[in-house]
Design a protein around this motif. Structure first.
Motif, PDB file in Angstrom:
ATOM      1  N   ARG A 112       0.675  -1.059   0.062  1.00 44.58           N
ATOM      2  CA  ARG A 112       0.151  -0.077   0.015  1.00 44.58           C
ATOM      3  C   ARG A 112       0.818   1.265   0.025  1.00 44.58           C
ATOM      4  NH1 ARG A 112      -5.029   0.590   2.618  1.00 44.58           N
ATOM      5  NH2 ARG A 112      -6.394  -1.402   2.324  1.00 44.58           N
ATOM      6  N   ILE A 113       0.306   2.132  -0.826  1.00 41.30           N
ATOM      7  CA  ILE A 113       1.208   3.433  -0.672  1.00 41.30           C
ATOM      8  C   ILE A 113       0.978   4.180   0.437  1.00 41.30           C
ATOM      9  CG2 ILE A 113       1.359   5.633  -1.943  1.00 41.30           C
ATOM     10  CD1 ILE A 113       0.674   4.464  -4.284  1.00 41.30           C
ATOM     11  N   ILE A 114       2.179   4.416   1.337  1.00 40.36           N
ATOM     12  CA  ILE A 114       2.185   5.379   2.649  1.00 40.36           C
ATOM     13  C   ILE A 114       2.310   6.802   2.183  1.00 40.36           C
ATOM     14  CG2 ILE A 114       3.096   5.467   5.024  1.00 40.36           C
ATOM     15  CD1 ILE A 114       4.624   3.034   4.294  1.00 40.36           C
ATOM     16  N   ASP A 115       2.972   7.054   1.319  1.00 36.01           N
ATOM     17  CA  ASP A 115       3.429   8.771   1.447  1.00 36.01           C
ATOM     18  C   ASP A 115       3.959   8.665  -0.204  1.00 36.01           C
ATOM     19  OD1 ASP A 115       3.546  10.980   2.008  1.00 36.01           O
ATOM     20  OD2 ASP A 115       5.541  10.859   2.906  1.00 36.01           O
ATOM     21  N   VAL A 116       3.794   9.918  -0.745  1.00 35.74           N
ATOM     22  CA  VAL A 116       4.648  10.208  -1.916  1.00 35.74           C
ATOM     23  C   VAL A 116       5.404  11.344  -1.555  1.00 35.74           C
ATOM     24  CG1 VAL A 116       4.197  10.843  -4.544  1.00 35.74           C
ATOM     25  CG2 VAL A 116       2.649   9.298  -3.349  1.00 35.74           C
ATOM     26  N   ALA A 117       6.494  11.380  -2.091  1.00 30.55           N
ATOM     27  CA  ALA A 117       7.534  12.439  -1.649  1.00 30.55           C
ATOM     28  C   ALA A 117       7.868  13.176  -3.079  1.00 30.55           C
ATOM     29  CB  ALA A 117       8.977  12.258  -1.115  1.00 30.55           C
ATOM     30  N   PRO A 118       7.090  14.195  -3.486  1.00 35.55           N
ATOM     31  CA  PRO A 118       7.167  14.337  -5.114  1.00 35.55           C
ATOM     32  C   PRO A 118       8.092  15.202  -5.420  1.00 35.55           C
ATOM     33  CG  PRO A 118       5.497  15.719  -3.954  1.00 35.55           C
ATOM     34  CD  PRO A 118       6.002  14.954  -2.802  1.00 35.55           C
ATOM     35  N   GLY A 119       9.260  15.378  -4.736  1.00 39.89           N
ATOM     36  CA  GLY A 119      10.272  16.769  -4.965  1.00 39.89           C
ATOM     37  C   GLY A 119      10.840  16.383  -6.466  1.00 39.89           C
ATOM     38  N   ARG A 120      11.299  15.167  -6.768  1.00 43.30           N
ATOM     39  CA  ARG A 120      11.692  15.157  -8.084  1.00 43.30           C
ATOM     40  C   ARG A 120      10.663  15.514  -9.029  1.00 43.30           C
ATOM     41  NH1 ARG A 120      15.880  10.379  -9.507  1.00 43.30           N
ATOM     42  NH2 ARG A 120      16.445  11.591 -10.933  1.00 43.30           N
ATOM     43  N   LEU A 121       9.330  15.169  -8.954  1.00 39.44           N
ATOM     44  CA  LEU A 121       8.365  15.405 -10.063  1.00 39.44           C
ATOM     45  C   LEU A 121       8.168  16.889 -10.034  1.00 39.44           C
ATOM     46  CD1 LEU A 121       5.920  12.340  -9.404  1.00 39.44           C
ATOM     47  CD2 LEU A 121       7.929  12.694 -10.921  1.00 39.44           C
ATOM     48  N   GLN A 122       8.232  17.669  -9.020  1.00 36.46           N
ATOM     49  CA  GLN A 122       8.102  18.990  -8.826  1.00 36.46           C
ATOM     50  C   GLN A 122       9.208  19.773  -9.340  1.00 36.46           C
ATOM     51  OE1 GLN A 122       7.206  18.940  -4.714  1.00 36.46           O
ATOM     52  NE2 GLN A 122       4.973  19.346  -4.924  1.00 36.46           N
ATOM     53  N   ARG A 123      10.285  19.236  -9.279  1.00 39.71           N
ATOM     54  CA  ARG A 123      11.411  19.904 -10.043  1.00 39.71           C
ATOM     55  C   ARG A 123      11.461  19.748 -11.622  1.00 39.71           C
ATOM     56  NH1 ARG A 123      14.223  18.192  -5.806  1.00 39.71           N
ATOM     57  NH2 ARG A 123      15.284  16.294  -6.653  1.00 39.71           N
ATOM     58  N   ALA A 124      10.918  18.689 -12.030  1.00 46.04           N
ATOM     59  CA  ALA A 124      10.637  18.326 -13.584  1.00 46.04           C
ATOM     60  C   ALA A 124       9.719  19.242 -14.100  1.00 46.04           C
ATOM     61  CB  ALA A 124      10.301  17.100 -13.711  1.00 46.04           C
ATOM     62  N   ILE A 125       8.396  19.424 -13.328  1.00 46.63           N
ATOM     63  CA  ILE A 125       7.506  20.178 -13.733  1.00 46.63           C
ATOM     64  C   ILE A 125       7.970  21.602 -13.693  1.00 46.63           C
ATOM     65  CG2 ILE A 125       5.207  21.199 -13.057  1.00 46.63           C
ATOM     66  CD1 ILE A 125       4.596  18.525 -11.478  1.00 46.63           C
ATOM     67  N   ALA A 126       8.483  22.039 -12.848  1.00 47.61           N
ATOM     68  CA  ALA A 126       9.128  23.581 -12.908  1.00 47.61           C
ATOM     69  C   ALA A 126      10.154  23.800 -13.895  1.00 47.61           C
ATOM     70  CB  ALA A 126       9.891  23.723 -11.321  1.00 47.61           C
ATOM     71  N   GLN A 127      10.907  22.692 -14.503  1.00 49.86           N
ATOM     72  CA  GLN A 127      11.744  22.740 -15.613  1.00 49.86           C
ATOM     73  C   GLN A 127      10.954  22.877 -16.957  1.00 49.86           C
ATOM     74  OE1 GLN A 127      14.528  19.824 -14.887  1.00 49.86           O
ATOM     75  NE2 GLN A 127      15.690  20.989 -13.078  1.00 49.86           N
ATOM     76  N   GLY A 128       9.569  22.596 -16.653  1.00 52.09           N
ATOM     77  CA  GLY A 128       8.628  22.828 -17.957  1.00 52.09           C
ATOM     78  C   GLY A 128       8.828  21.047 -18.646  1.00 52.09           C
ATOM     79  N   LYS A 129       8.961  20.179 -17.858  1.00 54.47           N
ATOM     80  CA  LYS A 129       9.211  18.767 -18.534  1.00 54.47           C
ATOM     81  C   LYS A 129       7.926  18.173 -17.913  1.00 54.47           C
ATOM     82  CE  LYS A 129      14.097  18.495 -18.318  1.00 54.47           C
ATOM     83  NZ  LYS A 129      15.239  18.281 -17.234  1.00 54.47           N
ATOM     84  N   VAL A 130       7.432  17.183 -18.958  1.00 56.33           N
ATOM     85  CA  VAL A 130       6.329  16.200 -18.693  1.00 56.33           C
ATOM     86  C   VAL A 130       6.965  15.072 -17.789  1.00 56.33           C
ATOM     87  CG1 VAL A 130       4.642  14.693 -19.454  1.00 56.33           C
ATOM     88  CG2 VAL A 130       5.280  16.748 -20.614  1.00 56.33           C
ATOM     89  N   ALA A 131       6.674  14.735 -16.616  1.00 62.94           N
ATOM     90  CA  ALA A 131       7.091  13.723 -15.699  1.00 62.94           C
ATOM     91  C   ALA A 131       6.132  12.351 -16.041  1.00 62.94           C
ATOM     92  CB  ALA A 131       7.240  14.008 -14.262  1.00 62.94           C
ATOM     93  N   ILE A 132       7.020  11.403 -16.280  1.00 62.22           N
ATOM     94  CA  ILE A 132       6.511  10.066 -16.807  1.00 62.22           C
ATOM     95  C   ILE A 132       6.874   9.053 -15.576  1.00 62.22           C
ATOM     96  CG2 ILE A 132       5.902   8.250 -18.379  1.00 62.22           C
ATOM     97  CD1 ILE A 132       5.563  10.921 -19.612  1.00 62.22           C
ATOM     98  N   VAL A 133       5.898   8.426 -14.759  1.00 60.20           N
ATOM     99  CA  VAL A 133       5.867   7.781 -13.740  1.00 60.20           C
ATOM    100  C   VAL A 133       5.578   6.262 -14.131  1.00 60.20           C
ATOM    101  CG1 VAL A 133       5.679   7.546 -11.431  1.00 60.20           C
ATOM    102  CG2 VAL A 133       5.775   9.712 -12.236  1.00 60.20           C
ATOM    103  N   ALA A 134       6.461   5.228 -13.680  1.00 60.51           N
ATOM    104  CA  ALA A 134       6.202   3.914 -13.901  1.00 60.51           C
ATOM    105  C   ALA A 134       4.900   3.625 -12.764  1.00 60.51           C
ATOM    106  CB  ALA A 134       7.371   3.076 -13.746  1.00 60.51           C
ATOM    107  N   GLY A 135       3.856   2.905 -13.218  1.00 59.21           N
ATOM    108  CA  GLY A 135       2.686   2.962 -12.307  1.00 59.21           C
ATOM    109  C   GLY A 135       2.930   1.694 -11.734  1.00 59.21           C
ATOM    110  N   PHE A 136       2.251   1.051 -10.452  1.00 59.95           N
ATOM    111  CA  PHE A 136       1.991   0.016  -9.847  1.00 59.95           C
ATOM    112  C   PHE A 136       3.333  -0.408  -9.007  1.00 59.95           C
ATOM    113  CE2 PHE A 136       2.892  -4.474 -11.483  1.00 59.95           C
ATOM    114  CZ  PHE A 136       1.816  -5.315 -10.581  1.00 59.95           C
ATOM    115  N   GLN A 137       3.995   0.461  -8.633  1.00 63.52           N
ATOM    116  CA  GLN A 137       5.243   0.315  -7.954  1.00 63.52           C
ATOM    117  C   GLN A 137       5.726   1.210  -6.984  1.00 63.52           C
ATOM    118  OE1 GLN A 137       8.929   1.078 -10.719  1.00 63.52           O
ATOM    119  NE2 GLN A 137       7.238  -0.103 -12.062  1.00 63.52           N
ATOM    120  N   GLY A 138       6.533   0.978  -5.885  1.00 63.04           N
ATOM    121  CA  GLY A 138       7.200   1.801  -5.124  1.00 63.04           C
ATOM    122  C   GLY A 138       8.362   1.225  -4.207  1.00 63.04           C
ATOM    123  N   LEU A 139       8.713   1.911  -3.173  1.00 60.48           N
ATOM    124  CA  LEU A 139       9.766   1.556  -2.498  1.00 60.48           C
ATOM    125  C   LEU A 139       9.362   1.391  -1.079  1.00 60.48           C
ATOM    126  CD1 LEU A 139      13.128   1.655  -2.707  1.00 60.48           C
ATOM    127  CD2 LEU A 139      12.835   3.711  -1.603  1.00 60.48           C
TER     128      LEU A 139
END
Ligand code: ASP
Ligand code: MG
Length: 423
Positions: A112-139
């Motif tokens: 189960r997902i406990i938390d998402v720490a979206p720092g890297r995604l937010q940086r990608a968005i801030a740089q004008g990039k589309v972030a593509i995330v592999a579904g169905f998995q975590g750490l």
């Protein structure tokens, strides 16, 4: 300008042509002025093929290694989609679940997902990039191992990302035009719902509707993430899954949202159980120790003077061996006479928030089954759902009969299934 999270299922990214089509849709969303984060499933039937492959290598694949294997499916599609979007002239970057900050419990295969720490995604968005995330998995942070979220888990990834990023909408792209009043593969006259409440959608999903994973709906309800389920093939407006008040709750709202069905369960009957306090507790404690999820339970009234009774319950077919082993191990303490398994059962469920304030719904439901010649083997109800167990062979006609009895058929033309197997 808004932030949109889009999820594309396996049939939407089944091959290179499909991936390019999805890339164009993402690019269109970017060009119309939105920030976009995308999550993808594995291509086509990749996950099933990987599972089959594992079972060709060994009868009992290790859960940790199985997760490493299965996460590869989503990593292939995320990387290819990022390349396809880049080639359309829009910068995109792929991230594995762990790279995207998806933190889970340690349960391999059903984390189960406990938390998402979206720092890297937010940086990608801030740089004008589309972030593509592999579904169905975590750490899992304790073990530092990758985990998977259970079949259909990319839906949950999408909603969790949308919640963590404060997205305006979570769009789930699939191979049908939205959530239908029944599975259009079985009921071609099923109607597309314009909207459905979280509560109804949760019961639909938990009752076998595969369009969304139950966990994803729970998550969306908890964080109030609006979900728009739609087709990546047609671009039509789909179904909005929203809070009850937003869904209206006015006179116009239908009493019934839909009919769901499930063929994936089995029934275990324990016969000759002593009819004394504690029997059910001992039986279900044994089953719980095996970590088996139970759905319906029926205990018969004991026949006069026998002092024993029968208890039947339903569970996922895949859990039957574990449940039987656990019950047999406690045979002496439970003190039953026999055990029987039946996996030729089906479950039909009628779902609708309007049941709360309308009488006669169960009578109409049972009458429809009677008229279709379908025998009822077990019944359970909640305030917005009625479910019955039938013979598996009668399941499809039961679904159609109930759908018609509640006037859910539409004359607007048959629902289109654009691809995939719905599994
Ligand atoms: N690929 C995984 C599955 O087939 C996860 C998903 O599609 O959501 O179950
Ligand atoms: Mg799915």
């Amino acid at each position: 300008m808004s932030l949109v999270v889009q999820k594309y299922g396996g049939s939407s990214v089944a091959d290179a042509a499909a991936l390019r089509r999805v890339a164009r849709r993402v690019v269109e969303t970017v060009r119309s002025g939105h920030d976009v984060v995308v999550t993808v499933s594995a291509m086509g039937d990749t996950t099933d093929e990987l599972i089959e492959l594992a079972h060709e290598v060994t009868d009992s694949p290790d859960a940790r290694e199985m997760d490493i294997l299965l996460t590869a499916g989503e990593r292939i599609s995320m990387a290819l989609l990022a390349m396809a979007i880049n080639s359309e002239g829009v910068p995109a970057q792929a991230f594995t679940g762990p790279q995207a900050g998806v933190i889970t419990t340690e349960h391999h295969g059903r984390a189960r997902i406990i938390d998402v720490a979206p720092g890297r995604l937010q940086r990608a968005i801030a740089q004008g990039k589309v972030a593509i995330v592999a579904g169905f998995q975590g750490l899992n942070e304790e073990t530092q191992d990758v985990t998977t979220l259970g079949r259909g888990g990319s839906d949950t990834t999408a909603v969790a990302l949308a919640a963590a990023l404060g997205a305006d909408v979570c769009e789930i792209y699939t191979d049908v035009d939205g959530v239908f009043s029944a599975d259009p593969r079985i009921v071609p006259t099923a109607r597309k719902l314009a909207r459905i409440t979280y509560e109804e959608m949760l019961d639909m999903a938990a009752s076998g509707a595969k369009v969304l994973m139950p966990r994803c709906v729970e998550y969306a309800r908890r964080f109030n993430v609006p979900i728009h389920v739609r087709s990546s093939f047609s671009g039509h407006e789909g179904t909005w899954v929203v809070e009850e008040t937003e869904a209206g709750g006015d006179m116009e709202d239908p009493i019934i949202a839909g009919v769901a069905h499930d063929k994936s369960e089995a029934k275990i009957t324990v016969t000759g159980v002593p009819d004394v306090p504690g029997s059910a507790a001992r039986l279900f404690e044994a089953v719980a120790r095996a970590d088996v999820n139970i759905d319906m339970i029926v205990q018969n009234v004991s026949a006069t003077n026998t002092g024993v009774t029968d208890i039947s319950f339903t569970l996922p077919q895949a859990s039957v061996p574990d449940a039987l082993r656990a019950i047999e191990a406690d045979a002496e303490a439970i003190g039953y006479a026999g055990l029987a398994t039946d996996d030729a059962i089906g479950k039909v469920s009628l779902i609708g928030a309007g049941m709360r304030s309308n009488s006669g719904v169960s009578a109409k439901f049972f009458a429809a089954l009677r008229d279709a010649g379908v025998n009822i083997e077990m019944i359970t109800t909640s305030d917005i759902r009625i479910s019955v167990v039938t013979r598996a062979a009668h399941l499809e006609k039961a679904v159609r009969a109930v759908h018609t009895a509640f006037d859910l058929d539409t004359a607007e033309g048959e629902a289109v299934v654009y691809g995939g197997t719905g599994r």
